[in-house]
Design an enzyme around this catalytic site. Structure first.
Site, PDB file in Angstrom:
ATOM      1  N   GLU A   1      21.205  -5.321   0.640  1.00 46.12           N
ATOM      2  CA  GLU A   1      22.061  -6.506   0.929  1.00 46.12           C
ATOM      3  C   GLU A   1      21.150  -7.587   0.650  1.00 46.12           C
ATOM      4  OE1 GLU A   1      24.107  -3.055   2.762  1.00 46.12           O
ATOM      5  OE2 GLU A   1      22.042  -3.756   2.761  1.00 46.12           O
TER       6      GLU A   1
ATOM      7  N   SER B  39       3.569   1.524   8.008  1.00 43.71           N
ATOM      8  CA  SER B  39       3.316   2.811   7.571  1.00 43.71           C
ATOM      9  C   SER B  39       2.076   3.212   8.104  1.00 43.71           C
ATOM     10  CB  SER B  39       3.530   2.838   6.193  1.00 43.71           C
ATOM     11  OG  SER B  39       4.964   2.497   5.727  1.00 43.71           O
TER      12      SER B  39
ATOM     13  N   GLU C 129       3.944  -5.176  -4.870  1.00 41.75           N
ATOM     14  CA  GLU C 129       4.474  -3.958  -4.328  1.00 41.75           C
ATOM     15  C   GLU C 129       5.500  -3.262  -5.159  1.00 41.75           C
ATOM     16  OE1 GLU C 129       6.133  -2.140  -0.001  1.00 41.75           O
ATOM     17  OE2 GLU C 129       6.378  -4.067  -0.547  1.00 41.75           O
TER      18      GLU C 129
ATOM     19  N   GLN D 194       0.414  -2.532   6.802  1.00 39.06           N
ATOM     20  CA  GLN D 194       0.943  -3.914   6.634  1.00 39.06           C
ATOM     21  C   GLN D 194       2.130  -4.402   7.625  1.00 39.06           C
ATOM     22  OE1 GLN D 194       2.859  -5.155   2.827  1.00 39.06           O
ATOM     23  NE2 GLN D 194       4.620  -4.328   3.911  1.00 39.06           N
ATOM     24  N   GLY D 195       1.535  -5.338   8.434  1.00 40.37           N
ATOM     25  CA  GLY D 195       2.483  -5.819   9.512  1.00 40.37           C
ATOM     26  C   GLY D 195       3.107  -6.983   8.884  1.00 40.37           C
ATOM     27  N   TYR D 196       4.520  -6.723   8.451  1.00 40.34           N
ATOM     28  CA  TYR D 196       5.429  -7.499   7.919  1.00 40.34           C
ATOM     29  C   TYR D 196       6.596  -7.323   8.803  1.00 40.34           C
ATOM     30  CZ  TYR D 196       3.174  -9.345   3.634  1.00 40.34           C
ATOM     31  OH  TYR D 196       2.532  -9.814   2.655  1.00 40.34           O
ATOM     32  N   SER D 197       7.069  -6.471   8.911  1.00 36.13           N
ATOM     33  CA  SER D 197       8.575  -6.404   9.685  1.00 36.13           C
ATOM     34  C   SER D 197       8.311  -6.281  11.348  1.00 36.13           C
ATOM     35  CB  SER D 197       9.405  -4.889   9.250  1.00 36.13           C
ATOM     36  OG  SER D 197       9.521  -4.896   8.090  1.00 36.13           O
TER      37      SER D 197
END
Length: 398
Positions: free
Chosen positions: A379, A168, A252, A131-134
């Site tokens: 947060e 990951s 998720e 998964q390429g999100y961050s």
């Protein structure tokens, strides 16, 4: 919400138990997890084994076809998850992202060609996904994505440039689904698109594992320098990637959370057994913490079951994440307290050739330090709940 397992669920349990016992001889003897570390090669073979047995994709929607997998309702999925944990099967599966995140997303937002192309290889355990999100500067604040994708009218492809981080198992994956900005000058959640990108692109995709506190390197930096994605591998409409991505994040933290909690129960059982065997449970303060940890785990389970059957609204996923992240981090701390001074020494302490070897509870402690950070920091989750559920004034945005 209570689950009543019917005859078909119990039949599935018997089949699952028999199948796992035939492939994991120690089934039932190691509720805390795998008996020994499993190498990446073993994990890839394990995915193919699961696929050949028809155990991948039990929760997929069958309205569009089975794609080679057997189907099961939520109760059946829980049966499989319980038996999987009981057997001590590998908890960190390489196929998790493809099976539990991408596949349901393609069933909801993909077209028939995408489902036919990508679901069968996932069901067979042959193609692995990440998964390429961050990104640096766009972790929990996913709307700050800066990776760009420019479409070429001549070739019908997107050229993608940018960096993804904390990805990951990217070094084990064949494909990556990612968010990229396809509308020049767009801001925040506008102008983002959800793309499927092959990782075997030498010179255009550079994957660098990140070493963690545990000594493992399960996360990676992924550098994209003109990497190509075919136009037909755009999921949803161009510029509508935010809606697809948010829906995926809800998955998720939905049914998959129940499976995670089964693993947590096994970890807690190991800590309790150690406390009883060592006499640490005789300490009334420590015993109170153990009981509280157990009660909180089953409270989380009830909360998850209750929200699965309804539309929990925008704050449900955030509440679930807050609950399990803080609980698991506290379990890691409790594991070290139960071990006492011995927790400071790993099994490799007296071996110069493997000085940083850790036992299972030390890995639990070190890895769980990040639980309140990854998948959306505490947060950020509190901000989402405050603004979208409680209606409190929004924080200033840059």
């Amino acid at each position: 919400m209570d689950f009543a397992f019917g005859p078909e669920d119990e039949a599935l349990r018997k089949e699952a138990r028999s199948w796992l016992a035939a492939r994991l001889p120690a089934a039932g003897s190691a509720p805390e997890g795998p008996v020994a570390p499993v190498t990446p090669v073993d994990l890839r073979a394990w995915e193919r084994e699961l696929g050949s047995g028809g155990w991948i994709g039990l929760g997929w929607d069958t309205a569009h076809g089975t794609y080679g997998n057997r189907s099961a309702g939520l109760a059946g999925q829980l049966v499989w998850a319980e038996e999987y944990a009981r057997a001590g099967a590998p908890a960190a599966r390489l196929g998790h992202t493809g099976e539990h995140l991408l596949a349901p997303t393609l069933l909801a937002h993909g077209d028939a060609a995408q489902r036919s192309r990508f679901l069968p290889p996932i069901a067979r355990g042959e193609e692995l996904w990440c998964q390429g999100y961050s990104e640096p500067g766009a972790g929990s604040d996913l709307a700050a994505v800066r990776t760009t994708a420019v479409r070429s009218g001549r070739t019908g492809t997107y050229r993608i440039s940018g960096q993804k981080t904390w990805t990951s198992h990217a070094h084990e994956a064949h494909w990556c689904f990612l968010l990229a900005r396809t509308t020049p000058g767009s801001r925040r959640h506008h102008g983002l698109s959800f793309l499927l990108v092959p990782l075997d692109q030498p010179g255009r995709v550079d994957i660098r594992p990140i070493r963690q506190l545990t000594g493992a390197a399960d996360f990676c930096d992924v550098f994209l320098d003109g990497a190509e994605a075919r136009a037909e591998h755009l999921v949803g409409a161009e510029g509508d990637g935010w809606r697809v991505a948010v829906d995926l994040l809800g998955r998720e933290r939905g049914a998959a959370t129940l499976t995670r909690q089964i693993g947590y129960a096994a970890e807690l059982a190991r800590v309790i057994r150690l406390a009883v065997d060592s006499g640490a449970a005789e300490d009334p303060v420590l015993r109170d913490r153990l009981v509280r940890q157990w009660a909180e785990l089953w409270t989380m389970r009830r909360h998850t079951l209750r929200t699965l059957g309804t539309d929990g609204g925008p704050g449900a996923a955030g509440v679930t994440k807050l609950l399990w992240a803080r609980w698991h981090r506290a379990l890691g701390e409790l594991a070290m307290q139960v071990q006492g001074p011995a927790a400071a020494l790993g099994p490799g302490a007296w071996h110069t050739d493997r000085p940083y070897e850790l036992d299972a509870l030390q890995r639990l402690f070190l890895f769980s330090r990040a639980d309140t950070i990854h998948s959306g920091t505490d947060e950020i989750q509190r901000t989402v709940i405050a603004e979208r559920v409680l209606g409190l004034p929004k924080e200033p945005r840059p």
